[in-house]
Design a protein around this motif. Structure first.
Motif, PDB file in Angstrom:
ATOM      1  N   PRO A 164      20.408 -67.533   9.975  1.00 43.93           N
ATOM      2  CA  PRO A 164      19.954 -68.096  11.248  1.00 43.93           C
ATOM      3  C   PRO A 164      19.177 -69.397  11.048  1.00 43.93           C
ATOM      4  O   PRO A 164      18.590 -69.632   9.990  1.00 43.93           O
ATOM      5  CB  PRO A 164      19.034 -67.010  11.800  1.00 43.93           C
ATOM      6  CG  PRO A 164      18.477 -66.357  10.579  1.00 43.93           C
ATOM      7  CD  PRO A 164      19.588 -66.398   9.560  1.00 43.93           C
ATOM      8  N   ARG A 165      19.191 -70.215  12.081  1.00 47.56           N
ATOM      9  CA  ARG A 165      18.330 -71.391  12.106  1.00 47.56           C
ATOM     10  C   ARG A 165      16.895 -70.937  12.350  1.00 47.56           C
ATOM     11  O   ARG A 165      16.664 -69.930  13.025  1.00 47.56           O
ATOM     12  CB  ARG A 165      18.719 -72.319  13.247  1.00 47.56           C
ATOM     13  CG  ARG A 165      20.010 -73.041  13.068  1.00 47.56           C
ATOM     14  CD  ARG A 165      20.242 -73.925  14.266  1.00 47.56           C
ATOM     15  NE  ARG A 165      21.481 -74.656  14.128  1.00 47.56           N
ATOM     16  CZ  ARG A 165      21.873 -75.577  14.977  1.00 47.56           C
ATOM     17  NH1 ARG A 165      21.138 -75.870  16.027  1.00 47.56           N
ATOM     18  NH2 ARG A 165      23.007 -76.205  14.782  1.00 47.56           N
TER      19      ARG A 165
ATOM     20  N   SER B 276      18.163 -67.755   4.507  1.00 48.14           N
ATOM     21  CA  SER B 276      18.993 -66.627   4.099  1.00 48.14           C
ATOM     22  C   SER B 276      18.318 -65.878   2.964  1.00 48.14           C
ATOM     23  O   SER B 276      17.511 -66.433   2.214  1.00 48.14           O
ATOM     24  CB  SER B 276      20.389 -67.094   3.681  1.00 48.14           C
ATOM     25  OG  SER B 276      20.306 -67.985   2.598  1.00 48.14           O
TER      26      SER B 276
ATOM     27  N   ARG C  23      18.393 -73.530   7.884  1.00 48.32           N
ATOM     28  CA  ARG C  23      18.804 -72.131   7.971  1.00 48.32           C
ATOM     29  C   ARG C  23      18.155 -71.358   6.827  1.00 48.32           C
ATOM     30  O   ARG C  23      18.012 -71.874   5.721  1.00 48.32           O
ATOM     31  CB  ARG C  23      20.317 -72.003   7.896  1.00 48.32           C
ATOM     32  CG  ARG C  23      21.009 -72.533   9.146  1.00 48.32           C
ATOM     33  CD  ARG C  23      22.495 -72.214   9.138  1.00 48.32           C
ATOM     34  NE  ARG C  23      23.139 -72.707  10.342  1.00 48.32           N
ATOM     35  CZ  ARG C  23      23.324 -71.985  11.442  1.00 48.32           C
ATOM     36  NH1 ARG C  23      22.892 -70.741  11.487  1.00 48.32           N
ATOM     37  NH2 ARG C  23      23.932 -72.508  12.490  1.00 48.32           N
TER      38      ARG C  23
ATOM     39  N   THR D  83      16.250 -71.715   1.749  1.00 48.56           N
ATOM     40  CA  THR D  83      16.376 -72.580   2.916  1.00 48.56           C
ATOM     41  C   THR D  83      17.450 -73.606   2.616  1.00 48.56           C
ATOM     42  O   THR D  83      17.507 -74.155   1.515  1.00 48.56           O
ATOM     43  CB  THR D  83      15.041 -73.321   3.186  1.00 48.56           C
ATOM     44  OG1 THR D  83      13.998 -72.351   3.289  1.00 48.56           O
ATOM     45  CG2 THR D  83      15.100 -74.124   4.455  1.00 48.56           C
TER      46      THR D  83
ATOM     47  N   ASP E  93      21.471 -77.050   7.843  1.00 50.86           N
ATOM     48  CA  ASP E  93      22.581 -76.573   8.672  1.00 50.86           C
ATOM     49  C   ASP E  93      23.763 -77.512   8.456  1.00 50.86           C
ATOM     50  O   ASP E  93      23.611 -78.732   8.496  1.00 50.86           O
ATOM     51  CB  ASP E  93      22.140 -76.570  10.136  1.00 50.86           C
ATOM     52  CG  ASP E  93      23.160 -75.968  11.073  1.00 50.86           C
ATOM     53  OD1 ASP E  93      24.369 -76.097  10.824  1.00 50.86           O
ATOM     54  OD2 ASP E  93      22.737 -75.382  12.083  1.00 50.86           O
TER      55      ASP E  93
END
Length: 151
Positions: free
Chosen positions: A63-64, A107, A105, A94, A97
């Motif tokens: 997600p952003r 993860s 984004r 990080t 995008d």
């Protein structure tokens, strides 16, 4: 007359707020829950906030930050600071995008996934105990529904 006893604000008002204020009750409960889950997650090197952030990243697409912040009820600056701590520990990463280089984004890394896998059984056991304390399945479900309705 001392500053502590202003006759224009009677003690009864203080007692009313103590007994009626949902904000105060929720803040007190949130602090107590945070302490409880911080203790449960401490052996895993996580706080309850870090656990929640990492768990929010356990999804197919990263997600952003701008999408994640409202989900976690955090402002972007606070989320970014929290993410940096976990990134330094190697639990998340990080990346820019691919569609908008200004957006970031977040993860999970494999180490982050491992940390979650190790912590979930203790989190689950603590939640089972808490659910039992607040009235079993129905009481816990009603409380969650009421809390989710706020906002």
């Amino acid at each position: 007359m001392t500053d502590a006893m202003d006759p224009s604000l009677p003690l009864g008002t203080t007692l009313e707020v103590r007994d009626r204020c949902l904000c105060l009750a929720t803040q007190r409960a949130a602090r107590a829950l945070a302490r409880r889950f911080d203790a449960v997650l401490k052996p895993h090197g996580l706080t309850n906030g870090q656990f929640s952030l990492l768990m929010a990243l356990n999804r197919p697409e990263a997600p952003r930050i701008s999408e994640l912040a409202p989900f976690l009820a955090m402002d972007r600056t606070t989320l970014t600071a929290a993410a940096k701590v976990l990134e330094r520990r190697g639990l998340l990463k990080t990346a820019a995008d691919s569609r908008d280089a200004r957006a970031r984004r977040l993860s999970l890394t494999e180490e982050g996934r491992s940390a979650l896998r190790a912590a979930v059984p203790d989190w689950r056991a603590a939640h089972d105990a808490l659910d039992a304390e607040i009235g079993g399945g129905d009481g816990a479900a009603r409380l969650r529904a009421a809390l989710m309705g706020i906002g």
